[in-house]
Design a protein around this motif. Structure first.
Motif, PDB file in Angstrom:
ATOM      1  N   LYS A  17      42.694 -28.310  -7.109  1.00  0.00           N
ATOM      2  CA  LYS A  17      41.835 -28.241  -5.934  1.00  0.00           C
ATOM      3  C   LYS A  17      40.504 -27.620  -6.343  1.00  0.00           C
ATOM      4  CE  LYS A  17      45.279 -29.662  -3.440  1.00  0.00           C
ATOM      5  NZ  LYS A  17      46.185 -30.048  -4.492  1.00  0.00           N
ATOM      6  N   PRO A  18      39.425 -28.244  -5.934  1.00  0.00           N
ATOM      7  CA  PRO A  18      38.124 -27.689  -6.318  1.00  0.00           C
ATOM      8  C   PRO A  18      37.861 -26.366  -5.603  1.00  0.00           C
ATOM      9  CG  PRO A  18      37.855 -29.510  -4.780  1.00  0.00           C
ATOM     10  CD  PRO A  18      39.316 -29.443  -5.130  1.00  0.00           C
ATOM     11  N   ASP A  19      37.217 -25.467  -6.318  1.00  0.00           N
ATOM     12  CA  ASP A  19      36.801 -24.203  -5.710  1.00  0.00           C
ATOM     13  C   ASP A  19      35.488 -24.375  -4.968  1.00  0.00           C
ATOM     14  OD1 ASP A  19      39.001 -22.832  -6.734  1.00  0.00           O
ATOM     15  OD2 ASP A  19      37.947 -22.339  -8.588  1.00  0.00           O
ATOM     16  N   SER A  20      34.840 -25.491  -5.225  1.00  0.00           N
ATOM     17  CA  SER A  20      33.537 -25.733  -4.630  1.00  0.00           C
ATOM     18  C   SER A  20      33.636 -26.751  -3.499  1.00  0.00           C
ATOM     19  CB  SER A  20      32.572 -26.216  -5.707  1.00  0.00           C
ATOM     20  OG  SER A  20      33.069 -27.417  -6.266  1.00  0.00           O
ATOM     21  N   CYS A  21      32.531 -26.972  -2.853  1.00  0.00           N
ATOM     22  CA  CYS A  21      32.448 -27.917  -1.731  1.00  0.00           C
ATOM     23  C   CYS A  21      32.703 -29.346  -2.230  1.00  0.00           C
ATOM     24  CB  CYS A  21      31.063 -27.805  -1.098  1.00  0.00           C
ATOM     25  SG  CYS A  21      30.749 -29.043   0.167  1.00  0.00           S
ATOM     26  N   PRO A  22      33.613 -30.081  -1.581  1.00  0.00           N
ATOM     27  CA  PRO A  22      33.887 -31.454  -2.029  1.00  0.00           C
ATOM     28  C   PRO A  22      32.725 -32.416  -1.777  1.00  0.00           C
ATOM     29  CG  PRO A  22      35.067 -30.987  -0.004  1.00  0.00           C
ATOM     30  CD  PRO A  22      34.440 -29.696  -0.440  1.00  0.00           C
ATOM     31  N   PHE A  23      31.764 -32.015  -0.948  1.00  0.00           N
ATOM     32  CA  PHE A  23      30.618 -32.880  -0.663  1.00  0.00           C
ATOM     33  C   PHE A  23      29.385 -32.544  -1.501  1.00  0.00           C
ATOM     34  CE2 PHE A  23      32.760 -33.046   3.645  1.00  0.00           C
ATOM     35  CZ  PHE A  23      33.405 -34.237   3.372  1.00  0.00           C
ATOM     36  N   CYS A  24      29.459 -31.511  -2.304  1.00  0.00           N
ATOM     37  CA  CYS A  24      28.366 -31.190  -3.227  1.00  0.00           C
ATOM     38  C   CYS A  24      28.640 -31.928  -4.523  1.00  0.00           C
ATOM     39  CB  CYS A  24      28.274 -29.675  -3.452  1.00  0.00           C
ATOM     40  SG  CYS A  24      27.598 -28.792  -2.039  1.00  0.00           S
ATOM     41  N   LEU A  25      28.120 -33.148  -4.608  1.00  0.00           N
ATOM     42  CA  LEU A  25      28.400 -34.017  -5.740  1.00  0.00           C
ATOM     43  C   LEU A  25      27.457 -33.744  -6.901  1.00  0.00           C
ATOM     44  CD1 LEU A  25      28.924 -37.486  -4.034  1.00  0.00           C
ATOM     45  CD2 LEU A  25      30.642 -35.812  -4.692  1.00  0.00           C
ATOM     46  N   PRO A  26      27.972 -33.856  -8.119  1.00  0.00           N
ATOM     47  CA  PRO A  26      27.087 -33.770  -9.287  1.00  0.00           C
ATOM     48  C   PRO A  26      26.237 -35.038  -9.363  1.00  0.00           C
ATOM     49  CG  PRO A  26      29.292 -34.371  -9.957  1.00  0.00           C
ATOM     50  CD  PRO A  26      29.355 -34.081  -8.481  1.00  0.00           C
ATOM     51  N   GLU A  27      25.255 -35.014 -10.240  1.00  0.00           N
ATOM     52  CA  GLU A  27      24.484 -36.228 -10.485  1.00  0.00           C
ATOM     53  C   GLU A  27      25.467 -37.355 -10.813  1.00  0.00           C
ATOM     54  OE1 GLU A  27      21.124 -36.702 -10.246  1.00  0.00           O
ATOM     55  OE2 GLU A  27      21.127 -34.677  -9.405  1.00  0.00           O
ATOM     56  N   HIS A  28      25.011 -38.581 -10.739  1.00  0.00           N
ATOM     57  CA  HIS A  28      25.890 -39.731 -10.972  1.00  0.00           C
ATOM     58  C   HIS A  28      26.724 -39.520 -12.232  1.00  0.00           C
ATOM     59  CE1 HIS A  28      27.427 -43.756 -10.919  1.00  0.00           C
ATOM     60  NE2 HIS A  28      27.086 -43.865 -12.182  1.00  0.00           N
ATOM     61  N   THR A  29      28.005 -39.668 -12.079  1.00  0.00           N
ATOM     62  CA  THR A  29      28.924 -39.529 -13.205  1.00  0.00           C
ATOM     63  C   THR A  29      29.872 -40.718 -13.190  1.00  0.00           C
ATOM     64  OG1 THR A  29      30.663 -38.376 -11.981  1.00  0.00           O
ATOM     65  CG2 THR A  29      28.901 -37.011 -12.898  1.00  0.00           C
ATOM     66  N   ASP A  30      30.714 -40.769 -14.184  1.00  0.00           N
ATOM     67  CA  ASP A  30      31.736 -41.802 -14.223  1.00  0.00           C
ATOM     68  C   ASP A  30      32.861 -41.509 -13.243  1.00  0.00           C
ATOM     69  OD1 ASP A  30      30.355 -43.193 -16.149  1.00  0.00           O
ATOM     70  OD2 ASP A  30      31.405 -42.250 -17.822  1.00  0.00           O
ATOM     71  N   GLU A  31      32.755 -40.414 -12.493  1.00  0.00           N
ATOM     72  CA  GLU A  31      33.785 -40.028 -11.544  1.00  0.00           C
ATOM     73  C   GLU A  31      33.572 -40.615 -10.154  1.00  0.00           C
ATOM     74  OE1 GLU A  31      33.893 -35.784 -11.479  1.00  0.00           O
ATOM     75  OE2 GLU A  31      34.575 -35.630 -13.549  1.00  0.00           O
TER      76      GLU A  31
END
Length: 165
Positions: A17-31
């Motif tokens: 489970k992420p410790d961070s906000c699920p809507f704070c996305l990193p720059e475009h990734t392969d994810e």
């Protein structure tokens, strides 16, 4: 109690489970596919809800970690509205629903599950989609696998880049 098969939920249940906000996305990734991001704009993005009320339950979110609608910049407001329009059209084209619920829950008291990062919900609706299962068993049936829905919707959102470019 009725049991319905929803295999995509096991990955979430067992996964970290992420410790961070699920809507704070990193720059475009392969994810993006794994995160089920359908579209990335300049100020906002479209993502699937991993716990959908119906097939095609999507969310439109600003990139910026903003809790309240009134804290958005004008360009963020405009892009969010544009994406709500485009996403509604795509849902209507792909699913031909009888209607679409569009909602924003600001704050925990308003029902926001993740109140720290505002996000709009778009839920395709059909007459009778709250069938006896939802009423008598408190169970909602989502007939299409979430990965199949993602694969079906992604080309529609890819075309947004083509028309904008």
């Amino acid at each position: 109690m009725e049991v319905l098969w929803a295999p995509w939920r096991l990955e979430y249940i067992l996964g970290p489970k992420p410790d961070s906000c699920p809507f704070c996305l990193p720059e475009h990734t392969d994810e993006d596919t794994a995160r089920r991001v359908l579209y990335r704009g300049r100020k906002a993005f479209v993502i699937m809800n991993i716990f959908p009320y119906n097939n095609g339950h999507l969310m439109v979110c600003p990139y910026r970690h903003v809790m309240n609608l009134v804290d958005l910049e004008t360009d963020e407001q405009h892009e969010l509205m544009d994406l709500l329009n485009h996403t509604t059209r795509i849902l209507q084209e792909r699913f031909t629903p009888g209607g679409v619920n569009i909602g924003l829950n600001l704050g925990e008291a308003a029902g926001a599950g993740i109140r720290e990062h505002m996000h709009f919900h778009l839920v395709p609706r059909w007459v009778g989609d709250s069938s006896f299962m939802a009423i008598t068993s408190e169970t909602r049936v989502v007939p299409e696998h979430i990965d199949s829905t993602y694969a079906a919707l992604k080309p529609y959102f890819d075309r947004l880049d083509e028309t904008a470019g």
